[in-house]
Scaffold this motif. Structure first.
Motif, PDB file in Angstrom:
ATOM      1  N   PHE A 340       0.855  -1.191   0.000  1.00  0.00           N
ATOM      2  CA  PHE A 340       0.000   0.000   0.000  1.00  0.00           C
ATOM      3  C   PHE A 340       0.888   1.238   0.000  1.00  0.00           C
ATOM      4  N   ALA A 341       0.371   2.341  -0.544  1.00  0.00           N
ATOM      5  CA  ALA A 341       1.101   3.617  -0.574  1.00  0.00           C
ATOM      6  C   ALA A 341       0.589   4.520   0.533  1.00  0.00           C
ATOM      7  N   LYS A 342       1.473   5.368   1.039  1.00  0.00           N
ATOM      8  CA  LYS A 342       1.091   6.234   2.150  1.00  0.00           C
ATOM      9  C   LYS A 342       1.826   7.564   2.074  1.00  0.00           C
ATOM     10  N   PHE A 343       1.052   8.669   2.145  1.00  0.00           N
ATOM     11  CA  PHE A 343       1.630  10.000   2.308  1.00  0.00           C
ATOM     12  C   PHE A 343       1.928  10.225   3.785  1.00  0.00           C
ATOM     13  N   ASN A 344       3.069  10.790   4.092  1.00  0.00           N
ATOM     14  CA  ASN A 344       3.429  11.077   5.477  1.00  0.00           C
ATOM     15  C   ASN A 344       3.081  12.528   5.792  1.00  0.00           C
ATOM     16  N   VAL A 345       1.989  12.725   6.542  1.00  0.00           N
ATOM     17  CA  VAL A 345       1.552  14.083   6.898  1.00  0.00           C
ATOM     18  C   VAL A 345       1.992  14.475   8.307  1.00  0.00           C
ATOM     19  N   ASN A 346       2.767  13.606   8.970  1.00  0.00           N
ATOM     20  CA  ASN A 346       3.145  13.885  10.355  1.00  0.00           C
ATOM     21  C   ASN A 346       3.900  15.197  10.486  1.00  0.00           C
ATOM     22  N   GLY A 347       4.756  15.487   9.507  1.00  0.00           N
ATOM     23  CA  GLY A 347       5.533  16.717   9.590  1.00  0.00           C
ATOM     24  C   GLY A 347       4.670  17.966   9.613  1.00  0.00           C
ATOM     25  N   LEU A 348       3.502  17.908   8.944  1.00  0.00           N
ATOM     26  CA  LEU A 348       2.611  19.070   8.908  1.00  0.00           C
ATOM     27  C   LEU A 348       1.868  19.257  10.221  1.00  0.00           C
ATOM     28  N   LEU A 349       1.754  18.184  11.012  1.00  0.00           N
ATOM     29  CA  LEU A 349       0.989  18.251  12.256  1.00  0.00           C
ATOM     30  C   LEU A 349       1.868  18.563  13.463  1.00  0.00           C
ATOM     31  N   ARG A 350       3.182  18.633  13.250  1.00  0.00           N
ATOM     32  CA  ARG A 350       4.066  18.907  14.374  1.00  0.00           C
ATOM     33  C   ARG A 350       3.860  20.331  14.876  1.00  0.00           C
ATOM     34  N   GLY A 351       3.821  20.489  16.167  1.00  0.00           N
ATOM     35  CA  GLY A 351       3.701  21.814  16.759  1.00  0.00           C
ATOM     36  C   GLY A 351       5.072  22.459  16.914  1.00  0.00           C
ATOM     37  N   ASP A 352       5.171  23.430  17.804  1.00  0.00           N
ATOM     38  CA  ASP A 352       6.456  24.071  18.035  1.00  0.00           C
ATOM     39  C   ASP A 352       7.349  23.139  18.862  1.00  0.00           C
ATOM     40  N   ILE A 353       8.571  23.579  19.138  1.00  0.00           N
ATOM     41  CA  ILE A 353       9.543  22.723  19.797  1.00  0.00           C
ATOM     42  C   ILE A 353       9.075  22.304  21.185  1.00  0.00           C
ATOM     43  N   ALA A 354       8.376  23.199  21.901  1.00  0.00           N
ATOM     44  CA  ALA A 354       7.901  22.857  23.247  1.00  0.00           C
ATOM     45  C   ALA A 354       6.842  21.762  23.189  1.00  0.00           C
ATOM     46  N   ALA A 355       5.921  21.874  22.229  1.00  0.00           N
ATOM     47  CA  ALA A 355       4.858  20.870  22.106  1.00  0.00           C
ATOM     48  C   ALA A 355       5.440  19.521  21.695  1.00  0.00           C
ATOM     49  N   ARG A 356       6.410  19.529  20.779  1.00  0.00           N
ATOM     50  CA  ARG A 356       7.010  18.272  20.338  1.00  0.00           C
ATOM     51  C   ARG A 356       7.804  17.625  21.467  1.00  0.00           C
ATOM     52  N   THR A 357       8.505  18.444  22.248  1.00  0.00           N
ATOM     53  CA  THR A 357       9.272  17.906  23.372  1.00  0.00           C
ATOM     54  C   THR A 357       8.366  17.210  24.377  1.00  0.00           C
ATOM     55  N   ALA A 358       7.235  17.840  24.690  1.00  0.00           N
ATOM     56  CA  ALA A 358       6.290  17.231  25.632  1.00  0.00           C
ATOM     57  C   ALA A 358       5.714  15.930  25.067  1.00  0.00           C
ATOM     58  N   PHE A 359       5.411  15.904  23.770  1.00  0.00           N
ATOM     59  CA  PHE A 359       4.875  14.706  23.117  1.00  0.00           C
ATOM     60  C   PHE A 359       5.893  13.564  23.160  1.00  0.00           C
ATOM     61  N   TYR A 360       7.142  13.866  22.786  1.00  0.00           N
ATOM     62  CA  TYR A 360       8.173  12.834  22.783  1.00  0.00           C
ATOM     63  C   TYR A 360       8.462  12.337  24.197  1.00  0.00           C
ATOM     64  N   HIS A 361       8.480  13.247  25.147  1.00  0.00           N
ATOM     65  CA  HIS A 361       8.763  12.871  26.533  1.00  0.00           C
ATOM     66  C   HIS A 361       7.693  11.907  27.047  1.00  0.00           C
TER      67      HIS A 361
END
Length: 414
Positions: A340-361
């Protein structure tokens, strides 16, 4: 020449149309709703808001990574060895990059009844490349009444006609409403808004370019002689024309009266109507107004949320349409069970550095992300297996509920 209107065939003979009688008021309402506007995709693109809406959706889709995956017993993996992977991800044909191909394909989907591409195959029948077909050059889908095979007629650049059958073309249809086979033309649906916008643009252009904004007019009680008129005209051009003489009043003779002339575009609501038309166009294409640089109601607090909504409501649905088109037209029945084929839209949904840090943590602490998962999302190189890059961990304070009684302090009540 023949064409259809209200589901009826109209024939043009000697430059005049033979219109069948209208049967009911609904048909007249459908005709009058258009108010005579005739909008094509090329005409619509001359409206700045349309060009921007189409371009922002098309280039967003074209910039997303598109990859082919193989289903595994546990999860999935990129099918980089499959010939279709390179075609979708990098080079649909040797003259066209993936960005160029998908930008044009999506633009045709947005502006016409659907998108078409010619499938190039090698001697073994495998997909070897894709070529864009402008929708204006392709006929509607035809069906062979004997064997049910679909086919289309394609007009080439040199004026010849080519027939493409099932397996020889990729097709993403537009919205279907009144027919289960023929999609609606979005330009026909949007004719009122786009036609009004064109008229307002023409009105503004004429107002500013054709001198349709005089400062006033002169009333004279009688007819001027030719000499008097020429003398007045020469005096006017010398003393009152040009930026340096703006807003001066005339000195008149023989009972003539000068009257200020006022025509404010704002009062006539032309400018407000143009702003409203931009908003309507954004609604048609599902694009937030700030994406077309209409910032009247944009704030720093809501733009990030609008960007997320743009991805969720415009980009993600388009991605699903294209992914399913690839599945339908480019994979064999055997391959459809595995690939199956898939577009990766995750990069468009990433927030700022603080939001991403909290998500990854949170993901790291709770054990559903490892170090390499996070680094891949940030386009960073993996940590080696020896250094624990693929190890999933949980917070050391977490213990199963069943173990709570054994871990209570001595003497504590259970």
């Amino acid at each position: 020449m023949k064409f259809k209107l209200f589901g009826k065939t109209i024939e043009i003979k000697n430059g005049t149309s033979q219109l069948p009688p209208v049967q009911n008021d609904d048909e007249w309402a459908a005709y009058l709703a258009g108010r005579g506007y005739s909008i094509s995709a090329n005409t619509a693109l001359k409206v700045a808001a349309v060009l921007r809406c189409v371009d922002v959706v098309a280039k967003t889709m074209a910039s997303l990574p598109l990859e082919l995956f193989r289903e595994m017993k546990q999860g999935r993996e990129k099918a980089t060895t499959h010939p279709l992977y390179r075609i979708l991800h990098r080079l649909p044909n040797r003259h066209t990059t993936a960005y160029e191909f998908w930008h044009m394909y999506v633009a045709n989907v947005l502006l016409t009844t659907g998108g078409f591409a010619k499938i190039l195959r090698d001697r073994r029948g495998f997909v070897a490349g894709l070529l864009n077909i402008p929708t204006v050059n392709a006929s509607a889908i035809q069906t062979n009444q004997i064997n049910g095979e679909r086919y289309i007629y394609v007009t080439t650049d040199i004026g010849t006609t080519e027939v493409l059958r099932d397996g020889e073309f990729m097709y993403t249809p537009g919205m279907r409403f009144s027919s289960d086979t023929d999609p609606e033309d979005p330009m026909t649906i949007a004719a009122d808004v786009l036609g009004l916008t064109r008229d307002l643009n023409s009105y503004a252009q004429s107002a500013f370019e054709e001198g349709a904004n005089p400062g006033g007019f002169v009333e004279h009680p009688g007819a001027l002689s030719e000499d008097a008129y020429n003398r007045f005209k020469a005096d006017f051009e010398k003393n009152y024309m040009g930026a340096l003489n703006a807003h001066k009043w005339l000195f008149l003779e023989e009972g003539a009266r000068a009257n200020p002339y006022s025509r404010d575009l704002e009062k006539s609501q032309a400018l407000e109507s143009r702003k409203f038309a931009v908003t309507e166009i954004c609604r048609i294409f599902g694009v937030p107004p700030h994406k077309v640089f209409d910032l009247d109601r944009a704030t720093f607090s809501n733009i990030e949320q609008q960007n997320i909504e743009f991805v969720q409501e415009s980009i993600a649905p388009m991605a699903v349409r294209l992914e399913q088109t690839i599945y339908k037209d480019l994979l064999t029945e055997k391959e459809q069970g595995t690939y199956f084929a898939k577009f990766n839209v995750n990069g468009l949904l990433r927030g700022d550095i603080a939001a991403r840090t909290a998500f990854y943590h949170s993901g790291r602490q709770d054990g559903w992300l490892n170090a390499n998962d996070i680094r891949r999302l940030e386009d960073m190189n993996d940590i080696s297996e020896e250094d624990g890059g693929d190890v999933y961990c949980v917070n050391g304070n977490y213990i199963p509920l069943s173990s709570v009684p054994q871990n209570l302090p001595k003497g504590a009540k259970q």
